[in-house]
Design a protein around this motif. Structure first.
Motif, PDB file in Angstrom:
ATOM      1  N   TYR A 104       2.030  10.103  -5.915  1.00 53.95           N
ATOM      2  CA  TYR A 104       2.615   8.834  -6.351  1.00 53.95           C
ATOM      3  C   TYR A 104       3.838   9.089  -7.224  1.00 53.95           C
ATOM      4  O   TYR A 104       4.886   8.460  -7.056  1.00 53.95           O
ATOM      5  CB  TYR A 104       1.562   8.029  -7.119  1.00 53.95           C
ATOM      6  CG  TYR A 104       2.132   6.881  -7.927  1.00 53.95           C
ATOM      7  CD1 TYR A 104       2.539   5.708  -7.307  1.00 53.95           C
ATOM      8  CD2 TYR A 104       2.254   6.979  -9.315  1.00 53.95           C
ATOM      9  CE1 TYR A 104       3.060   4.653  -8.045  1.00 53.95           C
ATOM     10  CE2 TYR A 104       2.774   5.931 -10.062  1.00 53.95           C
ATOM     11  CZ  TYR A 104       3.180   4.771  -9.421  1.00 53.95           C
ATOM     12  OH  TYR A 104       3.694   3.738 -10.158  1.00 53.95           O
ATOM     13  N   VAL A 108       7.731   7.893  -6.488  1.00 50.75           N
ATOM     14  CA  VAL A 108       8.474   7.032  -7.420  1.00 50.75           C
ATOM     15  C   VAL A 108       9.792   7.678  -7.813  1.00 50.75           C
ATOM     16  O   VAL A 108      10.856   7.040  -7.788  1.00 50.75           O
ATOM     17  CB  VAL A 108       7.629   6.727  -8.674  1.00 50.75           C
ATOM     18  CG1 VAL A 108       8.482   6.029  -9.739  1.00 50.75           C
ATOM     19  CG2 VAL A 108       6.423   5.870  -8.323  1.00 50.75           C
ATOM     20  N   THR A 130      -0.108   7.088  -3.920  1.00 50.36           N
ATOM     21  CA  THR A 130       0.306   5.693  -4.086  1.00 50.36           C
ATOM     22  C   THR A 130      -0.792   4.752  -3.611  1.00 50.36           C
ATOM     23  O   THR A 130      -1.076   3.732  -4.249  1.00 50.36           O
ATOM     24  CB  THR A 130       1.605   5.416  -3.307  1.00 50.36           C
ATOM     25  OG1 THR A 130       2.638   6.255  -3.821  1.00 50.36           O
ATOM     26  CG2 THR A 130       2.030   3.966  -3.418  1.00 50.36           C
ATOM     27  N   ASN A 133      -3.402   4.793  -6.252  1.00 50.35           N
ATOM     28  CA  ASN A 133      -2.895   4.181  -7.476  1.00 50.35           C
ATOM     29  C   ASN A 133      -2.784   2.662  -7.348  1.00 50.35           C
ATOM     30  O   ASN A 133      -2.903   1.931  -8.337  1.00 50.35           O
ATOM     31  CB  ASN A 133      -1.522   4.789  -7.808  1.00 50.35           C
ATOM     32  CG  ASN A 133      -1.072   4.485  -9.202  1.00 50.35           C
ATOM     33  OD1 ASN A 133      -0.667   3.366  -9.493  1.00 50.35           O
ATOM     34  ND2 ASN A 133      -1.122   5.480 -10.073  1.00 50.35           N
ATOM     35  N   LYS A 134      -2.532   2.219  -6.109  1.00 47.73           N
ATOM     36  CA  LYS A 134      -2.390   0.784  -5.805  1.00 47.73           C
ATOM     37  C   LYS A 134      -1.274   0.117  -6.621  1.00 47.73           C
ATOM     38  O   LYS A 134      -1.341  -1.056  -6.962  1.00 47.73           O
ATOM     39  CB  LYS A 134      -3.714   0.039  -6.013  1.00 47.73           C
ATOM     40  CG  LYS A 134      -4.842   0.549  -5.127  1.00 47.73           C
ATOM     41  CD  LYS A 134      -6.064  -0.316  -5.210  1.00 47.73           C
ATOM     42  CE  LYS A 134      -7.211   0.292  -4.406  1.00 47.73           C
ATOM     43  NZ  LYS A 134      -6.883   0.500  -2.993  1.00 47.73           N
ATOM     44  N   ASN A 135      -0.264   0.908  -6.928  1.00 53.05           N
ATOM     45  CA  ASN A 135       0.897   0.384  -7.667  1.00 53.05           C
ATOM     46  C   ASN A 135       2.123   0.567  -6.774  1.00 53.05           C
ATOM     47  O   ASN A 135       2.558   1.687  -6.515  1.00 53.05           O
ATOM     48  CB  ASN A 135       1.079   1.135  -8.983  1.00 53.05           C
ATOM     49  CG  ASN A 135       2.182   0.537  -9.837  1.00 53.05           C
ATOM     50  OD1 ASN A 135       3.019  -0.238  -9.353  1.00 53.05           O
ATOM     51  ND2 ASN A 135       2.203   0.885 -11.107  1.00 53.05           N
ATOM     52  N   TYR A 136       2.689  -0.548  -6.345  1.00 60.03           N
ATOM     53  CA  TYR A 136       3.811  -0.502  -5.410  1.00 60.03           C
ATOM     54  C   TYR A 136       5.088  -1.078  -6.027  1.00 60.03           C
ATOM     55  O   TYR A 136       5.992  -1.503  -5.314  1.00 60.03           O
ATOM     56  CB  TYR A 136       3.446  -1.259  -4.126  1.00 60.03           C
ATOM     57  CG  TYR A 136       2.200  -0.732  -3.460  1.00 60.03           C
ATOM     58  CD1 TYR A 136       2.248   0.415  -2.669  1.00 60.03           C
ATOM     59  CD2 TYR A 136       0.974  -1.355  -3.646  1.00 60.03           C
ATOM     60  CE1 TYR A 136       1.105   0.914  -2.064  1.00 60.03           C
ATOM     61  CE2 TYR A 136      -0.184  -0.864  -3.049  1.00 60.03           C
ATOM     62  CZ  TYR A 136      -0.110   0.266  -2.265  1.00 60.03           C
ATOM     63  OH  TYR A 136      -1.245   0.763  -1.657  1.00 60.03           O
ATOM     64  N   GLU A 137       5.147  -1.072  -7.353  1.00 58.37           N
ATOM     65  CA  GLU A 137       6.297  -1.650  -8.041  1.00 58.37           C
ATOM     66  C   GLU A 137       7.601  -0.929  -7.699  1.00 58.37           C
ATOM     67  O   GLU A 137       8.670  -1.543  -7.676  1.00 58.37           O
ATOM     68  CB  GLU A 137       6.077  -1.638  -9.551  1.00 58.37           C
ATOM     69  CG  GLU A 137       5.035  -2.653 -10.020  1.00 58.37           C
ATOM     70  CD  GLU A 137       4.872  -2.662 -11.520  1.00 58.37           C
ATOM     71  OE1 GLU A 137       5.684  -1.995 -12.210  1.00 58.37           O
ATOM     72  OE2 GLU A 137       3.936  -3.321 -12.010  1.00 58.37           O
ATOM     73  N   HIS A 138       7.525   0.385  -7.452  1.00 58.76           N
ATOM     74  CA  HIS A 138       8.743   1.133  -7.115  1.00 58.76           C
ATOM     75  C   HIS A 138       9.328   0.668  -5.785  1.00 58.76           C
ATOM     76  O   HIS A 138      10.538   0.717  -5.577  1.00 58.76           O
ATOM     77  CB  HIS A 138       8.466   2.644  -7.089  1.00 58.76           C
ATOM     78  CG  HIS A 138       7.344   3.053  -6.165  1.00 58.76           C
ATOM     79  ND1 HIS A 138       6.061   2.596  -6.297  1.00 58.76           N
ATOM     80  CD2 HIS A 138       7.338   3.901  -5.097  1.00 58.76           C
ATOM     81  CE1 HIS A 138       5.291   3.139  -5.347  1.00 58.76           C
ATOM     82  NE2 HIS A 138       6.052   3.921  -4.615  1.00 58.76           N
ATOM     83  N   THR A 140       8.824  -2.575  -4.450  1.00 58.30           N
ATOM     84  CA  THR A 140       9.325  -3.938  -4.638  1.00 58.30           C
ATOM     85  C   THR A 140      10.584  -3.947  -5.502  1.00 58.30           C
ATOM     86  O   THR A 140      11.460  -4.796  -5.318  1.00 58.30           O
ATOM     87  CB  THR A 140       8.245  -4.828  -5.274  1.00 58.30           C
ATOM     88  OG1 THR A 140       7.793  -4.245  -6.496  1.00 58.30           O
ATOM     89  CG2 THR A 140       7.053  -4.978  -4.331  1.00 58.30           C
ATOM     90  N   THR A 156       1.173  -0.933   3.460  1.00 60.09           N
ATOM     91  CA  THR A 156       0.363  -1.740   2.545  1.00 60.09           C
ATOM     92  C   THR A 156       0.755  -3.205   2.678  1.00 60.09           C
ATOM     93  O   THR A 156       1.934  -3.521   2.891  1.00 60.09           O
ATOM     94  CB  THR A 156       0.550  -1.295   1.083  1.00 60.09           C
ATOM     95  OG1 THR A 156      -0.157  -2.217   0.226  1.00 60.09           O
ATOM     96  CG2 THR A 156       2.016  -1.291   0.685  1.00 60.09           C
ATOM     97  N   LYS A 158       0.657  -5.139   0.247  1.00 58.60           N
ATOM     98  CA  LYS A 158       1.155  -5.518  -1.078  1.00 58.60           C
ATOM     99  C   LYS A 158       2.683  -5.579  -1.125  1.00 58.60           C
ATOM    100  O   LYS A 158       3.253  -6.058  -2.100  1.00 58.60           O
ATOM    101  CB  LYS A 158       0.660  -4.523  -2.136  1.00 58.60           C
ATOM    102  CG  LYS A 158      -0.859  -4.374  -2.214  1.00 58.60           C
ATOM    103  CD  LYS A 158      -1.531  -5.656  -2.645  1.00 58.60           C
ATOM    104  CE  LYS A 158      -3.039  -5.470  -2.772  1.00 58.60           C
ATOM    105  NZ  LYS A 158      -3.710  -6.743  -3.132  1.00 58.60           N
TER     106      LYS A 158
END
Length: 341
Positions: A104, A108, A130, A133-138, A140, A156, A158
């Protein structure tokens, strides 16, 4: 040495405006075929080469696409890269490739580095890190900066963007069912990519095939590979205590590794155990016996993804009409299975 011919000089020679010459060279539908032919003949005669740097600066474009893949050693991703580069070059684009190594943090950092003006958009396959981590802010955040993102293979829900995938569920379902139809009663699923969207879909297809066969003697068994050396011990213990006659593996390496373990226990492939794996690579063709595989058509997938990305880059509004494109697989029968196609 003579000075290189410029667009302005080419316009003077052709008796057309600079704008007309530029559009003619770019095959614009606004320009007639006769004018295009005349301009292109002159350009070839005088060895005119467009100043791409100046053009890109004027348009504020790099004509470069950032590509981020989880693993360069996987034959599938190598094939996808071939397809991406082939299609990019065809349209006058370059690519910059980064490898997340399933991390992840690396994914990023790669996006942050390239998003600072190095690329016009991203083609990405999401890493295991990733997905966990379930964080896809990078992702979006890149889209928010008007840098289109296209996800391929590992995706994903998301992130709202274009996506290119294979029919993972259907491919897994069909392969499992073919083994059952050929007489297998104890088919197990082996996966080193359980923590990815494709791993989840392949397991789902496997489960559904077992459910639909309506044979009470068949039960699902998922064996997860996190470390191949540890898996060797656990798998040997498993087959000593359980009867298996079919293996569906989530990728090429796990399929061949499992096949070698099966043979090492004195079982015959495919007489005792049929084995099918995803990805049709060099290993599959040269294993002993050759591996029955689900060809994911990696080159085609790369070409489709790149074509879609370039279409997106050429739109004035990057944020409309997102599409998910599915590339169908092909089951290739070789010596490791007793299935009928």
């Amino acid at each position: 040495m003579s000075n290189p011919i410029t667009l302005k000089k080419l316009a003077n020679l052709s008796n057309f405006s600079i704008s007309t010459v530029s559009k003619a060279l770019a095959d614009s539908p606004e320009i007639s075929s006769k004018t295009k032919e005349k301009v292109k003949k002159l350009a070839k005669l005088y060895n005119y080469t467009p100043n791409l740097l100046a053009k890109n600066l004027k348009e504020r474009k790099t004509r470069t696409i950032g590509v981020i893949i989880p693993n360069i050693l996987a034959h599938f991703f190598a094939k996808v890269l071939v397809g991406i580069e082939k299609e990019a070059v065809k349209h006058g684009y370059n690519i910059i490739t980064c490898i997340s190594d399933e991390s992840y943090e690396k994914e990023v950092k790669s996006i942050q580095m390239l998003a600072s003006g190095s690329v016009d958009g991203f083609i990405i396959s999401v890493s295991k890190g990733t997905y966990l981590n379930k964080n896809y802010e990078h992702l979006t955040a890149a889209i928010a900066k008007n840098l289109p993102v296209l996800l391929f293979d590992r995706i994903t829900d998301k992130v709202t963007c274009d996506k290119v995938v294979i029919n993972d569920f259907e491919s897994s379902y069909n392969a499992t069912k073919k083994m059952i139809d050929s007489g297998c009663k104890n088919v197990i699923f082996v996966s080193p990519i359980n923590n990815t969207s494709v791993g989840v879909e392949r397991v789902r297809g496997y489960h559904k095939a077992l459910e639909d066969c309506q044979m009470p003697t068949i039960s699902a068994e998922i064996l997860i590979i996190e470390d191949y050396k540890k898996f060797s011990n656990s798998f040997n213990t498993y087959i000593e205590n359980n009867k298996i006659d079919g293996v569906l593996a989530a990728d090429e390496l796990s399929a061949i590794y499992t096949m070698n373990l099966v043979i090492g226990k004195g079982l015959k492939v495919p007489e005792d155990v049929s084995i099918i794996g995803f990805t049709d690579g060099i290993l599959s063709e040269n294993s002993n016996p050759p591996l029955t595989t689900i060809d994911q058509h990696g080159i085609e997938l790369g070409e489709v993804a790149t074509k879609k990305m370039i279409e997106r880059l050429q739109k004035e509004d990057y944020t409309k009409d997102y599409e998910t494109i599915t590339v169908n697989t092909t089951l290739i029968k070789r010596g490791s299975s007793a299935i009928n196609l």
